[in-house]
Enzyme design. Structure first.
Site, PDB file in Angstrom:
ATOM      1  N   LYS A 250      80.854  -6.020 -19.613  1.00 31.61           N
ATOM      2  CA  LYS A 250      81.445  -7.357 -19.695  1.00 31.61           C
ATOM      3  C   LYS A 250      80.856  -8.283 -18.632  1.00 31.61           C
ATOM      4  O   LYS A 250      80.568  -7.850 -17.506  1.00 31.61           O
ATOM      5  CB  LYS A 250      82.962  -7.278 -19.477  1.00 31.61           C
ATOM      6  CG  LYS A 250      83.705  -6.509 -20.566  1.00 31.61           C
ATOM      7  CD  LYS A 250      83.829  -7.327 -21.856  1.00 31.61           C
ATOM      8  CE  LYS A 250      84.492  -6.550 -22.982  1.00 31.61           C
ATOM      9  NZ  LYS A 250      85.946  -6.423 -22.792  1.00 31.61           N
ATOM     10  N   ASP A 345      83.924  -1.624 -24.392  1.00 28.84           N
ATOM     11  CA  ASP A 345      83.324  -1.016 -23.197  1.00 28.84           C
ATOM     12  C   ASP A 345      84.163   0.147 -22.682  1.00 28.84           C
ATOM     13  O   ASP A 345      83.857   0.719 -21.641  1.00 28.84           O
ATOM     14  CB  ASP A 345      83.120  -2.068 -22.102  1.00 28.84           C
ATOM     15  CG  ASP A 345      84.425  -2.705 -21.641  1.00 28.84           C
ATOM     16  OD1 ASP A 345      85.390  -2.732 -22.451  1.00 28.84           O
ATOM     17  OD2 ASP A 345      84.496  -3.163 -20.493  1.00 28.84           O
ATOM     18  N   ASP A 381      96.190   3.937 -13.278  1.00 31.39           N
ATOM     19  CA  ASP A 381      96.065   2.839 -14.225  1.00 31.39           C
ATOM     20  C   ASP A 381      96.704   3.203 -15.564  1.00 31.39           C
ATOM     21  O   ASP A 381      96.398   4.261 -16.135  1.00 31.39           O
ATOM     22  CB  ASP A 381      94.559   2.570 -14.414  1.00 31.39           C
ATOM     23  CG  ASP A 381      94.289   1.278 -15.159  1.00 31.39           C
ATOM     24  OD1 ASP A 381      94.604   0.206 -14.599  1.00 31.39           O
ATOM     25  OD2 ASP A 381      93.767   1.341 -16.296  1.00 31.39           O
ATOM     26  N   ASN A 382      97.600   2.345 -16.030  1.00 31.23           N
ATOM     27  CA  ASN A 382      98.208   2.527 -17.363  1.00 31.23           C
ATOM     28  C   ASN A 382      98.666   3.952 -17.681  1.00 31.23           C
ATOM     29  O   ASN A 382      98.266   4.513 -18.716  1.00 31.23           O
ATOM     30  CB  ASN A 382      97.199   2.108 -18.445  1.00 31.23           C
ATOM     31  CG  ASN A 382      97.170   0.597 -18.615  1.00 31.23           C
ATOM     32  OD1 ASN A 382      98.156  -0.079 -18.330  1.00 31.23           O
ATOM     33  ND2 ASN A 382      96.049   0.074 -19.080  1.00 31.23           N
ATOM     34  N   GLU A 410     101.015   2.407 -12.406  1.00 30.00           N
ATOM     35  CA  GLU A 410     100.838   1.018 -12.843  1.00 30.00           C
ATOM     36  C   GLU A 410     101.226   0.926 -14.311  1.00 30.00           C
ATOM     37  O   GLU A 410     100.379   0.908 -15.193  1.00 30.00           O
ATOM     38  CB  GLU A 410      99.392   0.558 -12.628  1.00 30.00           C
ATOM     39  CG  GLU A 410      99.192  -0.925 -12.882  1.00 30.00           C
ATOM     40  CD  GLU A 410      98.356  -1.256 -14.115  1.00 30.00           C
ATOM     41  OE1 GLU A 410      98.078  -2.436 -14.298  1.00 30.00           O
ATOM     42  OE2 GLU A 410      97.985  -0.343 -14.891  1.00 30.00           O
ATOM     43  N   TYR A 522      85.353  -8.999 -12.886  1.00 24.66           N
ATOM     44  CA  TYR A 522      84.122  -9.158 -13.663  1.00 24.66           C
ATOM     45  C   TYR A 522      82.952  -9.757 -12.893  1.00 24.66           C
ATOM     46  O   TYR A 522      81.885  -9.892 -13.438  1.00 24.66           O
ATOM     47  CB  TYR A 522      84.392 -10.014 -14.912  1.00 24.66           C
ATOM     48  CG  TYR A 522      85.570  -9.525 -15.710  1.00 24.66           C
ATOM     49  CD1 TYR A 522      85.473  -8.349 -16.463  1.00 24.66           C
ATOM     50  CD2 TYR A 522      86.789 -10.202 -15.691  1.00 24.66           C
ATOM     51  CE1 TYR A 522      86.563  -7.889 -17.185  1.00 24.66           C
ATOM     52  CE2 TYR A 522      87.879  -9.746 -16.414  1.00 24.66           C
ATOM     53  CZ  TYR A 522      87.763  -8.583 -17.159  1.00 24.66           C
ATOM     54  OH  TYR A 522      88.825  -8.121 -17.854  1.00 24.66           O
TER      55      TYR A 522
END
Lengths: 658, 658
Positions: A250, A345, A381-382, A410, A522
């Site tokens: 990205k 991605d 993460d998640n 998270e 990014y």
């Protein structure tokens, strides 16, 4: 249940407990745990009860006596202290106190001048029978007392000996084990104090450089350590530091095509440089990382890493373990989706892979690898998109090897799911703090977080912002808003964090969204860490107040107090003699004033007592009196007071020569 | 817990449940049970859930689908209906709804005009795989749909077929059992409706005679049946009818020495005429009793007996089973005591006897003996002084043989003990009603009794008085007080009772105590059952109101509504279209008036609607309008209104020709 069990004692409602004991409660090293229960039997005979506790795996229980705190409601209480990180367990045992009951009845008869000849014989028989199970030392004592009683002929004289408190206590304290009843066993997860009390600073190492467009490195982070530590932070947390994928990389602002020099999103993990156990070459080497961990520790900053189970299309797992991914009928591997949105991605792992053991153990290996590098905090993460059973297993396995590891979940999702992750093992949790901005909603949410059952298993780490969340409140409120949120985060919870740039009150939102433009996710950014208008001084004061005041290091001691203004939130935290009061003007635009109501009885002050409150933000001291006092808060000056309450101790009686 | 179990679904907080499922909930034949739970999984995929239910002992579950009632809180609900008296059990099963999740995602893509070629292949593969476990009939349907989809080449046309609701429902409704998760199993004790709804009348058969000083008989009771039934009672309960002991027999007013003709206290059970399975000869024979049971049933009155585990010194057990009693070291048997008070006419059984099996089975035999005589209700004397385990066993054993048996616990003791007895099996419980006389305390106590968790396992049988309790309120308030307590007892709970004489507003208290002088417990009394000043008409109206109005036959539908006067209690009960409102002046001395606030929204009335309320006590009708209305209650006329709420239905639109 339908056997001939003459069960007499019931133990009900043991607290603390999570879901009736299905999950452990959470505590930190050195905590004193008060356990309460309803303990009762049929009839009117007395009971004795002990609280049992031990580290899981130990055979012998530590026993401490419980006391009846409310006879009418059959409420009992006892305490134990937790030790090192790991699991401990606790239970309650209760017995019929036959001799104590006899003594109580016989005492009444003696007082009413009723004949006790038969009772005395009964008591002596009871004491004699107890010799069977009494400990040696007590045996000798009881035998002596029996002899002393037998020396008299008069039943009342004998009763006198038998009713002596020392004998009654000795026999009540060693009851007939045949009457023993034990509650189910409850568990407590003991974590280090840092699980409860810490200030977190989140930064992207690649954005710690000083040259525009140049990828920051671990060495650049080293340079920032003194400044970050000076602000008073304890934990330095990095989003993923692993090699970033190239395929479908990205570009800035999450654009679909990356430029040649764009660094990509670090959550797209894995390339020819390696996967989850490797380091993005642009940041440095593993040695550099190890050095940073060491330098951080020296500076007082613990490094926390991100654990994101995402693979870029270039991750080594795709070749080594294609069976760990979901395949579509057309032969392609499934990328992440949130229909109709696609994330090409990122390839998620398939937890239903037939090679579950291989995949799960690899995840464990990755975490143990970083733990061996000195990393003992993982922000996950998640986690809510992976199986509950996976986390329960993984956290238990990692903590079995490294009991001091902390996991932060998270999961910004539905309350039941967030709570379940906490119950299943996560040490800390992100919270809805970000979206609780006004008085009633803050009181409601933080009352839930700081009272049972939630406070028993969930520790909310209050992030004021994150790379993913640029809250509307900050977008609209400007600098006063950053101050308000900093004070709330730092004082409503003992553990909180900010994401780099917050201290600079910076940020440009994507219109209509809670996202940053030019997000560090990014692109490489360079900031002036002392840009004008920063609130580093306020943050420093808050972190030092937290460190100096034990009351701010606890969670369940939060109490909201009355303030007449709808804009002013007034709350307190106390621990022993340490009393803090916080008044915050939640309106970032206008000045407000309010009567605030101090819980003077809790502080031992009378309605006519004058005392001082010292504001740790402005360093000013005010004299207050009684319950009702006045605050005035201008968000454009300082939106909050963080008061230390101090008794006005000097009186003539305090002098030695009075 | 630390195995590689990719557990995805959690089922939490299943309700109703007592102590997390440790004890059964209670319901009555034909009740519809709504079961709720939080059911959720990680990620965003869909779930399906079923409620399972079955009589205990049956192998196959009845399954009814659950629906998600609050997606944000992951709340689900389902219902089942309980059958005959006995135990039933229920649980929840949930599955991942893979096809449903696929359909939801794919639908979004179709709507967003995203290519679904790969998705369609995935969905077809999923449907094909499901053929493995689908029921035959569904298989055929799915195969047909797959063929229909394959007939098209265009993925969007195929998607159209695959996303048809009938196919999605068929596949969602038959999910992959490999993802199945089941909650723990919860139990429900189903009792006959009489366990919940009945009016009890307590009387001493020996005091049913008409001749002064002459011992009443079962035949005398027969003569009273029509009168008692006419008042609307359903249950006729007798204190012990067994032979009364002679040794240490008590005289009138509990005096220590009985006269030659004194009948003694029926709770001192057993003589040369027999024990717990015999009948006091002065009352009649077993045949007379059997006849009375039959006559009672014909009249609509069910006979309830007392079960008091007390033995007089003359009880046959003392000779046959001396080991069932406690012996003192001086060789004597222990009589009952409450030090320094002695009860030398009563020997309690020793539940710790080595012959536990013998003693417990004899207690069971006694109850089964009376059950065989047609007695299916036992009021149990002082159950709280016998082991919890004993009752749990005994009640289960008796109800296994006679599922319709009702046990009422006479335990006036601490709340935890009373609640435990209810949890362990007692069908009904005496309550603190007697001592809840004023507004706030009635609201607090009855809110507890009619809401979870207490309403799930405890049915309070509200006795307005008993042979042991002559409440201060009745002593001081006189006739208006009897009326007030009658209305409260009959309308606050579907099951209530009075002890003979209450309807005559009679009673002389022992000064300073809540006891009757000349108690029926110690002497033969003869009353004029139609003495002037009686409130039999009020009681009759109340009992008929109860019988005519289903709303008064339920417990958990009680709702307190606002009344401005501190003396006027205002509450309602609704069931379907049946709406009752009760206003009671709790002050027996003075007239009071009040605004009362009707829950018109619950009745479907608007604020401007006029409706009628019909008082079942005075037979008067009032027109009320909107929420706020007026009542005026003079205790010396009638202290209460029991209103039926009736919609004023006639409007021009209601006519056919409108």
């Amino acid at each position: 249940m339908t056997g001939l069990d003459a069960k007499r004692i019931l133990i009900e409602d043991v607290r603390p407990a999570v879901d009736g004991g299905l999950y452990p409660i959470k505590r930190e090293v050195g905590d004193r745990v008060t356990v309460t229960a309803a303990i009762f039997r049929d009839g009117h005979d007395k009971l004795v009860a002990w609280l049992l506790s031990r580290p899981v795996g130990k055979k012998t229980w530590n026993r401490s006596p419980m006391r009846c705190t409310n006879p009418g409601l059959d409420e009992w209480a006892g305490e134990f202290t937790v030790g090192d990180p790991g699991f401990e367990e606790y239970a309650i045992e209760a017995f019929c106190d036959q001799f104590g009951s006899w003594a109580s009845d016989t005492r009444k008869k003696v007082e009413a001048n009723v004949d006790v000849a038969s009772d005395v014989l009964e008591g002596m028989a009871m004491a004699r029978r107890a010799l069977e199970w009494l400990p040696k030392k007590v045996q000798t004592f009881v035998k002596d007392q029996l002899k002393a009683a037998e020396a008299y002929q008069d039943p009342r004289a004998r009763a006198q000996v038998l009713l002596a408190p020392a004998l009654v206590d000795a026999l009540s304290g060693n009851p007939d084990t045949a009457t023993r009843v034990q509650s189910p066993v409850f568990r407590v997860r003991v974590d280090r104090v840092g699980a409860r009390f810490a200030a977190w600073y989140e930064c992207f190492p690649r954005c710690c450089g000083r040259e525009k467009g140049k990828h920051g490195t671990f060495r650049d982070v080293e340079d920032r350590l003194p400044e970050i530590r000076k602000m008073g932070f304890d934990v330095l947390y990095f989003p993923p530091i692993h090699p970033v994928g190239f395929t479908k990389r990205k570009g800035p602002n999450n654009s679909l095509v990356a430029g040649k020099n764009d660094p990509g999103c670090p959550y797209s993990i894995g390339s020819s440089f390696g996967g989850h156990d490797a380091i993005e070459p642009a940041l440095g080497t593993l040695k550099d990382f190890q050095r940073l961990v060491k330098k951080g520790a020296e500076a007082g900053l613990e490094i926390a890493l991100d654990f994101a189970i995402n693979c870029s299309p270039d991750h080594p797992y795709l070749k080594a373990h294609p069976d760990w991914f979901s395949h579509r009928p057309d032969g392609t591997i499934k990328f992440a989706e949130n229909p109709p949105k696609k994330y090409e991605d990122i390839y998620p792992l398939n937890f239903d892979t037939p090679d579950r053991a291989g995949m799960w153990n690899e995840m464990k290996r990755v975490l143990l690898f970083w733990a061996e590098q000195g990393v003992r905090i993982f922000r996950v993460d998640n986690p809510h998109t992976k199986p509950f059973g996976f986390w329960e297993w993984l956290i238990a396995e990692v903590q079995a090897a490294f009991p001091d590891v902390i996991f932060l979940a998270e999961a910004f999702t539905r309350p039941r799911v967030m709570k379940a992750l906490a119950k299943l093992g996560f040490t800390q949790s992100y919270s809805y703090f970000t979206w609780r901005n006004f008085k009633a909603e803050i009181i409601e949410y933080f009352t839930e977080l700081t009272t049972p059952p939630v406070c028993e298993y969930m520790r909310a780490n209050l992030f004021a912002n994150t790379p993913d969340i640029f809250p509307t409140f900050l977008q609209r409120a400007g600098r006063p808003g950053y101050k308000i949120r900093a004070v709330l985060a730092a004082t409503l919870s003992p553990v909180y964090g900010i994401f780099q740039g917050f201290e600079l009150c910076e940020g440009v939102p994507v219109p209509g969204k809670e996202e940053y433009q030019h997000s560090d996710k990014y692109e490489i950014r360079v900031r002036d860490w002392n840009a004008p208008g920063n609130i580093k001084d306020l943050i420093t004061r808050l972190n030092h107040a937290r460190r100096d005041h034990p009351a701010l290091q606890e969670n369940e001691n939060l109490r909201f107090h009355r303030a007449d203004s709808q804009h002013i939130l007034f709350y307190g935290k106390s621990l022993g003699p340490d009393h803090l009061l916080v008044a915050v003007n939640l309106d970032p635009f206008e000045k407000h004033h309010s009567w605030v109501y101090v819980p003077i009885a809790d502080y031992g002050f009378g309605p006519a007592d004058t005392y001082q409150v010292h504001d740790l933000i402005t360093n000013r001291t005010y004299l207050w009196k009684g319950e009702r006092n006045y605050v005035e808060l201008d968000p454009h000056v300082e939106p909050a007071n963080v008061f230390v309450v101090r008794k006005w101790v000097s009186k003539e009686e305090n002098f030695d020569y009075y």
